[in-house]
Write a protein that holds these residues in place. Sequence first.
Motif, mmCIF file in Angstrom:
data_model
loop_
_atom_site.group_PDB
_atom_site.id
_atom_site.type_symbol
_atom_site.label_atom_id
_atom_site.label_comp_id
_atom_site.label_asym_id
_atom_site.label_seq_id
_atom_site.Cartn_x
_atom_site.Cartn_y
_atom_site.Cartn_z
ATOM 1 N N UNK A 111 0.875 -1.172 0.000
ATOM 2 C CA UNK A 111 0.000 0.000 0.000
ATOM 3 C C UNK A 111 0.915 1.226 0.000
ATOM 4 N N UNK A 112 1.476 1.500 -1.167
ATOM 5 C CA UNK A 112 2.521 2.512 -1.310
ATOM 6 C C UNK A 112 2.168 3.443 -2.461
ATOM 7 N N UNK A 113 2.384 4.728 -2.263
ATOM 8 C CA UNK A 113 2.091 5.709 -3.303
ATOM 9 C C UNK A 113 3.022 5.531 -4.502
ATOM 10 N N UNK A 114 2.447 5.610 -5.692
ATOM 11 C CA UNK A 114 3.237 5.534 -6.918
ATOM 12 C C UNK A 114 3.875 6.895 -7.193
ATOM 13 N N UNK A 115 5.171 6.886 -7.425
ATOM 14 C CA UNK A 115 5.915 8.099 -7.762
ATOM 15 C C UNK A 115 6.317 8.004 -9.236
ATOM 16 N N UNK A 116 5.502 8.570 -10.117
ATOM 17 C CA UNK A 116 5.753 8.489 -11.553
ATOM 18 C C UNK A 116 6.614 9.669 -12.007
ATOM 19 N N UNK A 117 7.737 9.354 -12.657
ATOM 20 C CA UNK A 117 8.665 10.383 -13.132
ATOM 21 C C UNK A 117 8.660 10.446 -14.656
ATOM 22 N N UNK A 118 8.706 11.669 -15.198
ATOM 23 C CA UNK A 118 8.789 11.873 -16.644
ATOM 24 C C UNK A 118 9.904 12.860 -16.942
ATOM 25 N N UNK A 119 10.262 12.993 -18.218
ATOM 26 C CA UNK A 119 11.332 13.897 -18.614
ATOM 27 C C UNK A 119 10.906 15.350 -18.476
ATOM 28 N N UNK A 121 7.592 16.923 -25.803
ATOM 29 C CA UNK A 121 7.327 17.534 -24.494
ATOM 30 C C UNK A 121 6.240 16.753 -23.762
ATOM 31 N N UNK A 122 6.432 16.528 -22.475
ATOM 32 C CA UNK A 122 5.459 15.793 -21.663
ATOM 33 C C UNK A 122 4.176 16.599 -21.534
ATOM 34 N N UNK A 123 3.014 15.981 -21.740
ATOM 35 C CA UNK A 123 1.744 16.700 -21.778
ATOM 36 C C UNK A 123 0.812 16.387 -20.616
ATOM 37 N N UNK A 124 0.956 15.235 -20.000
ATOM 38 C CA UNK A 124 0.053 14.874 -18.914
ATOM 39 C C UNK A 124 0.326 15.743 -17.684
ATOM 40 N N UNK A 125 -0.694 15.924 -16.880
ATOM 41 C CA UNK A 125 -0.563 16.726 -15.672
ATOM 42 C C UNK A 125 -0.043 15.871 -14.523
ATOM 43 N N UNK A 126 0.545 16.530 -13.536
ATOM 44 C CA UNK A 126 1.001 15.822 -12.346
ATOM 45 C C UNK A 126 2.290 15.061 -12.571
ATOM 46 N N UNK A 127 2.602 14.213 -11.628
ATOM 47 C CA UNK A 127 3.844 13.458 -11.695
ATOM 48 C C UNK A 127 5.036 14.317 -11.332
#
Length: 377
Positions: free
Chosen positions: A189-197, A226-232
């Motif tokens: 039960x751990x938060x996902x830490x998603x990394x992008x460029x 260029x990364x387009x999604x929000x958050x992360x």
Amino acid sequence: MKLQRKNRLRALSLGAVAVSGALALTACGSDDTGKDTGGKSSTSASGNSSIKCDDAKGQLQASGSSAQKNAIDAWVKQYSAACKSVQINYNPTGSGAGITAFLGGQTAFAGSDSPLKPEELAQSKKVCSGGQAIDLPMVGGPIAIGFNVPGVDSLVLDPSTIAKIFNGKITKWNDAAIAKLNPGAKLPDLKIQAFHRSDESGTTDNFTKYLIATAKSDWPYEGGKAWQAKGGQSAQGSSGLAQQVKQTSGAISYFELSYAADGIKTVDLKTGAATPAKATTENASKAIAAAQVAGTGKDLALKLNYQPTAEGAYPLTLVTYEIVCDKGNKADTLPSVKSFLTYIASEDGQGLLADAKYAPIPSEINSKVRETIAALS
């Protein structure tokens, strides 16, 4: 005079043996060897082929894709050992920055994990006098999805789940969608830490192209460098993303397989085949072999197949292009550009890729690359 000639011939013979031995030990970090060619026509023994220095000399400036940096490093090491009159400076600034520098006339060639756009091709005519820029596919390989989840050594994900993770729709590692794909795994039960460029990147472009092609409903973006999604969270370059995964509990990110070192685990992709595909150079080659040449004329841009049917084919792949003028190259750098590109497209150059965790370009495509390089002017 006879004695001097005899000693010189003996030294050349020993030099050839030294170069051959260095190549055999490339993966073990052997020392550079080779003879100074003085910028004149010369060859250096290299497996079954040769590095031809010809009239190459001076400094060669290039920049771009960070995904191919480890391949470039391996190539430069061998090439520089043979052609000591050439100094190659490759700056892994990212594909977007590399193309910008090339179109600004700052570099002799650029590395990009995405082919040039029509507007970039048009702009290149200002730099390539009498010609235009072309895409030469030179490096292939899988985009690995690295993860750091305590207690989990193996992880299977499908395109929809990957899209939801990087789009912020799945936020915990014990989410039902992940658990369904990994029965028996002890997901925390751990938060996902998603990394992008954080920088414009061809790796990002190819990663999102895969999601658009396979999970469009869960990835409602146009794609691009260029990364387009929000958050992360973000980091600079492939090396920056790999470092974040290594040091951050719960992290997940994407980068070329050669960066998945020092114990970083990678995701197996669920495809239409019976067995999930692992991120290996061999499996990437199976997918790249299904690519088609989409460029026109001398341009060899490829159209990748993100939904291959071959068993084991790893569909999340990228091809890195060396971008160069077909005509109108600068006279002072053309000999070095042709010499270096000829080497890296050779059997010997492509043969170094597997040890560096890259996939060689399929021979039928690579033969066209060699023909095109020979005609650069």
